[in-house]
Design an enzyme around this catalytic site. Sequence first.
Site, PDB file in Angstrom:
ATOM      1  N   GLY A  15       6.957  -2.677  19.975  1.00 26.55           N
ATOM      2  CA  GLY A  15       6.072  -3.702  20.528  1.00 26.55           C
ATOM      3  C   GLY A  15       5.280  -4.422  19.462  1.00 26.55           C
ATOM      4  O   GLY A  15       4.134  -4.791  19.671  1.00 26.55           O
ATOM      5  N   LEU A  17       5.417  -7.740  16.541  1.00 28.61           N
ATOM      6  CA  LEU A  17       5.643  -9.177  16.746  1.00 28.61           C
ATOM      7  C   LEU A  17       7.056  -9.466  17.230  1.00 28.61           C
ATOM      8  O   LEU A  17       7.259 -10.274  18.134  1.00 28.61           O
ATOM      9  CB  LEU A  17       5.384  -9.933  15.436  1.00 28.61           C
ATOM     10  CG  LEU A  17       3.913 -10.057  15.048  1.00 28.61           C
ATOM     11  CD1 LEU A  17       3.791 -10.697  13.690  1.00 28.61           C
ATOM     12  CD2 LEU A  17       3.148 -10.849  16.089  1.00 28.61           C
ATOM     13  N   ALA A  18       8.054  -8.797  16.637  1.00 27.04           N
ATOM     14  CA  ALA A  18       9.440  -9.072  17.026  1.00 27.04           C
ATOM     15  C   ALA A  18       9.701  -8.615  18.460  1.00 27.04           C
ATOM     16  O   ALA A  18      10.259  -9.360  19.277  1.00 27.04           O
ATOM     17  CB  ALA A  18      10.400  -8.386  16.057  1.00 27.04           C
ATOM     18  N   GLY A  19       9.291  -7.400  18.772  1.00 27.83           N
ATOM     19  CA  GLY A  19       9.529  -6.863  20.104  1.00 27.83           C
ATOM     20  C   GLY A  19       8.820  -7.661  21.181  1.00 27.83           C
ATOM     21  O   GLY A  19       9.384  -7.947  22.244  1.00 27.83           O
ATOM     22  N   HIS A 244       4.358  -3.017  -3.457  1.00 22.05           N
ATOM     23  CA  HIS A 244       3.216  -3.867  -3.760  1.00 22.05           C
ATOM     24  C   HIS A 244       2.468  -3.256  -4.941  1.00 22.05           C
ATOM     25  O   HIS A 244       2.173  -2.073  -4.917  1.00 22.05           O
ATOM     26  CB  HIS A 244       2.318  -3.944  -2.523  1.00 22.05           C
ATOM     27  CG  HIS A 244       1.427  -5.127  -2.529  1.00 22.05           C
ATOM     28  ND1 HIS A 244       0.319  -5.184  -3.336  1.00 22.05           N
ATOM     29  CD2 HIS A 244       1.477  -6.281  -1.843  1.00 22.05           C
ATOM     30  CE1 HIS A 244      -0.277  -6.353  -3.125  1.00 22.05           C
ATOM     31  NE2 HIS A 244       0.398  -7.040  -2.242  1.00 22.05           N
ATOM     32  N   ARG A 305       4.611  -9.942  -9.566  1.00 24.86           N
ATOM     33  CA  ARG A 305       4.398  -8.718  -8.819  1.00 24.86           C
ATOM     34  C   ARG A 305       5.321  -7.563  -9.231  1.00 24.86           C
ATOM     35  O   ARG A 305       4.860  -6.446  -9.487  1.00 24.86           O
ATOM     36  CB  ARG A 305       4.605  -9.038  -7.335  1.00 24.86           C
ATOM     37  CG  ARG A 305       4.483  -7.867  -6.441  1.00 24.86           C
ATOM     38  CD  ARG A 305       4.953  -8.240  -5.060  1.00 24.86           C
ATOM     39  NE  ARG A 305       3.831  -8.639  -4.221  1.00 24.86           N
ATOM     40  CZ  ARG A 305       3.932  -8.827  -2.921  1.00 24.86           C
ATOM     41  NH1 ARG A 305       5.082  -8.682  -2.321  1.00 24.86           N
ATOM     42  NH2 ARG A 305       2.890  -9.162  -2.197  1.00 24.86           N
ATOM     43  N   GLU A 425      11.528  -6.535  11.104  1.00 29.42           N
ATOM     44  CA  GLU A 425      11.714  -5.831   9.837  1.00 29.42           C
ATOM     45  C   GLU A 425      12.900  -4.863   9.902  1.00 29.42           C
ATOM     46  O   GLU A 425      13.537  -4.585   8.892  1.00 29.42           O
ATOM     47  CB  GLU A 425      10.436  -5.066   9.451  1.00 29.42           C
ATOM     48  CG  GLU A 425      10.495  -4.488   8.045  1.00 29.42           C
ATOM     49  CD  GLU A 425       9.214  -3.767   7.618  1.00 29.42           C
ATOM     50  OE1 GLU A 425       8.182  -3.948   8.278  1.00 29.42           O
ATOM     51  OE2 GLU A 425       9.267  -3.035   6.623  1.00 29.42           O
TER      52      GLU A 425
END
Lengths: 655, 274, 282
Positions: A15, A17-19, A244, A305, A425
């Site tokens: 649940g 953003l994609a879901g 990161h 980075r 993702e």
Amino acid sequence: MANRSGEQRVIVIGGGLAGLSATARLVEQGLKVDLFSLVPVKRSHSVCAQGGINACNEIARQQGFSEWMHMDETLYGGDFLADQPPVYEMTHWAPKIIDLLDRMGVPFNRTSEGYRDLRLFGGSLFRRTHFSGATTGQQLLYALDEQVRRAEVDGNVTKYEFWEMLWPALEGEGDGRRCVGIVAQDMRTMQIRAFPAEAVVIATGGCGLIFGRSTNSVMCNGAAAARCYKAGAWYANGEFIQVHPTAIPGADKCRLMSESARGEGGRLWVPRQPGDTRDPRQIPEGERLYFLEEKYPKYGNLVPRDIASREIFDICVNQNMGIGGERMVYLDLTHKSREELDRKLKGILEIYEKFAGQDPREVPMKIFPAVHYSMGGLWTTYTREVREPDPIMDRDCGVDEVVGMKLGAPNTMMTNIAGLFALGEVSFAYHGATRLGANALLSCIFDGLFAGIGIKNYVAENTDRPAHSVNNTVFDDLIKREEQKMQRLIKTAQKGAGNPETNPYQIGREMGREMEGAATVVKFAGGLNPALEKIRELRERWSRVQLTDSGMWTNQNLSYTRALGDMLALAEVIVLGGVKREESRGSHYRTDFLKRDDARFLKTTVAEYEPETCSANIFYREVDAPMVKPRERSYGKSGDAKPAPEKEKQTAGAT
Amino acid sequence: MTEHQTPLSKHHFLLRRLHSLSGIVPIGAFLITHLITNSSIVWGKLGGAQHGGDGGMATFQHEVNFIHSMPFLLLIEVFGLWLPIAFHSVLGVYYATTGRGNVGSYRFQANWRYSLQRLTGYFGLIFIFYHVATLRWGWDFLPFTNVFIAEEAASTTALALRGGLEGGLIGGVVVGGVYLIGITALVYHFANGLWTAAITWGLTTSAAAQKRWGYVCAGLGAALMLAGWSAYVGFVTLDIDEARAVEAALHGPAEGARSANSDLSADAGRLERE
Amino acid sequence: MTTTQDQSSTNSGAASSEAAEKRTVRFRIQRCLGPNKPAHWEAFDVPILAGEGANVISCLQYIARRPITADGKETDPVVWDSGCLEEVCGACTMIVNGQVRQSCSCLIDNEAPNDGDVISLQPMSKFPVVRDLWVDRQRMFHNLKRAHAWTPIDGLHDRGAGPQETAKNQETRYIFSTCMTCGCCLEACPQFLLVDEPAKWDESFVGANTIGQVRLFNLHPTAKEEAGERLEVLMGPGGVSDCGNAQNCVKVCPKEIPLTEGIAAMGRATTVKAVKQFFTGE
């Protein structure tokens, strides 16, 4: 058995953003959705995204920017490993997606005139990033959560929160094989149930937990993806893991420290004397090693980075010069005035203060690179659509035809298993070898909105063989198998500390350490191969694992241990992919193969699970690159249009 | 929302707002005038002695006379005071039972005030009942009482606050304590209620405004507290014989303007003293 | 707040000069095997390395690896709820030393700086316990449904940009939109009580967070369309008038959302609506 009524239902797992965007789209298309999540969907990992969401906009366009350039930046950032048609489509939909989010009430920052404000961000000279304070991901997630709640009230969505997906239900063989539902478990009551569905959407995000401490949320363990993989779905580009450079190491997880700290003058250093335990403020200037400034006199602390990550890693791991022998270096801002720091960096400094318990204006921050995002994921496909270049969106594109994705094609973002779709993702699409800052939110929402229409058409194509007509034994056998699996684990339960050899948390810890050491910033055969051995050892130990909780109510110990077994399968994919990819590309950096090797490896790594050997079979597929020719990825070097500091700032606040 | 609505849930909002309103008008408004009237026993002295005594007694008698000269006094009392108080009390007690104070865990100032608001409500209700029952309805079967006589306002009030004729020291302390705490509780309840009402009705919508209004309410509360306490001190310290003399002078002893409900205990008290 | 920070900085200073200083912190944890089961307390000793950034979560992880009580008894691992561990998802909310907060942002060096210090952990008391420290906060999400906490857009197709909005309005909305439904405001609220039966939720107090969400949506040009319905809910049983103005909500809100201002604004909106209704009958 649920949903025997003949109603057309689609299962969405995850649940974030994609879901949620997929759920909203599917409901709009007239389907009913069963939404599964390990957590209440409003608490999904998407809330952690801070920076913003990229899209071409009218201001940038007037300055020469275009959707085409957004695509080019994304492909360039991803070192040309991404299939281009999905990236074309995503970047060209981006402005429309921003408009939609705007209509949903996302409190995007505003200009004094009341228009959406924009900020400069990763890999671009144009202001193309929309943002909502420092919590853009949270704001977008909530907007979609609200729309799904509305659909829930209307009776079109049924939420199964605190439910864990255990296995996809497949029927048929060969070309006829398709996904017809899932088996899932209520994490509170421990009930295992089958849920038939016309289609299943996996949108379960990343797998940071495999690396022990990462910037991911605790539920980002990759287990759902691993289960699909073990059930036969391909897993692609697993070796591409974004690290990161500056995160705040915590005892439980690593929290992001935006690169804007370096942009504003932050200096990285370690004591010249390894193991020096003095208070950093008492270490004189001459006894400090400003390792980036010494090695890169031109760019200093503002190298890109991936280089920063590698150098920090090198100092701590290879040279053992981390602070107090630990894997940490100082990020020092104490030479700047309090006033200036508060004016420019207050928000991020407060995060450090809250979680590290120290004032970074007074004491140098302790930071270390942390696993952040998985570019790899379940392999997905699409239908190409060749078009004329759009005179506005594709201005100056220099090609005669462009290739996008066909809207509504039933195979959009489908895995190699019919009826099983992967979004966000957990899909390998869009980001290639490195994700560009502020593109993650876009890819997740785009995926749901775009693929939702295709999924609807897939369901429509298969109305002649609905899920409720599937032979019951498909589900009954799966339930039985999962129950046996659970019982086997429960029966191992032994009170107390048990044997570290077979303690699941100990196995998990060792996996995390091994993966972090061998398969993140710097890789080489001499590190990867032993890691592969270690994973196999851990798998063997896992087969003898002993639980500490034998309860049949809310047994988190069981949940974790079962997931751990699946995470080990993904760990193997990640390492094996790394071993075989004998080149350096994007986030995948091999000290024994420093150059990018397009001839051999401009290819998608695909891992297929072999049940007989319980291990991965790796093969390669061509990258679909009809539009942009690969060129050297040379951020920060002279002669390149995009200066390094710019890149730094942009990726800094990225999700 | 639900099918079966009780009158309480159907008119939930209206009742809540009437509860809030009734605390201000008429109850709060009355509290203000009542305390001002009573404290005239002190501030009345400012005008000096005109009819004997120190001036305070006469002023207080004057005020009481004015009230008791109002037409339909009983109706005003019933509909303007007793019923609103009953309404405010019944709903207030019910509303108070819908919460559970937690100052033990969350020692914030506003949280203390929340709990005190309920506590002072309970005590204030008991106090008002006791106060009205003894001084207005003449329930003299309770210990340490003295019946109030409008024509002998100051002297009978003073006696009442000292625990009646036979109260002695204990009666004086008990009644005095009850009054002091009761007045304090009710003034607090009113002042703090005025502060919360401004939020409830949406007058103070910013934290700054709430703070400012808080100072106003605290100021009003302090003034009323001062009035209440000084009235108590005024009555407890006044010379009852002097008060009687003043009252007699005001009404004229020959007229025998004693009301019908003037009562024996007062006579008895006088006789005894003589 | 300031005092604890001062302490922590002196501690860490001492810690780094004397190398990793080890101490033991005792966790007293209120445990419960499941709904309607009796609660009991268990103590666990956790070794802490000063300056390593230990928080309540990392200590719970330690206990999960080694579920042995302070007096050497073997027990079940402690169950708790968590998510982002960055204080932005709201999952790991619990009562730490009597105060509701997110356990991820509760640093041991601040909360228990000395050897032998005790930290008590309890589940939130206003929601039914699932097991140990994990509670079921479904009621909060139910209340968002009650309050029509959404923007009623036409659909997901492209219809151009949303309405223009002043920066000031956006700022007011933004802060309310950072509410992560953690439930701190409800735990600390003396008017918000445990209601086990979902059937009674619609009559029970919605609490500060939902009132704040009504404020948020009633400020948006499109979402405003359903302002009337939302206010209707706030005027019913369990609505804004059930607020007792203890104002604990705003004190314990980890996101520093001006909840009491939201409550007052909704007080005003309901007043205006009631007066309008009285005179126009609408």
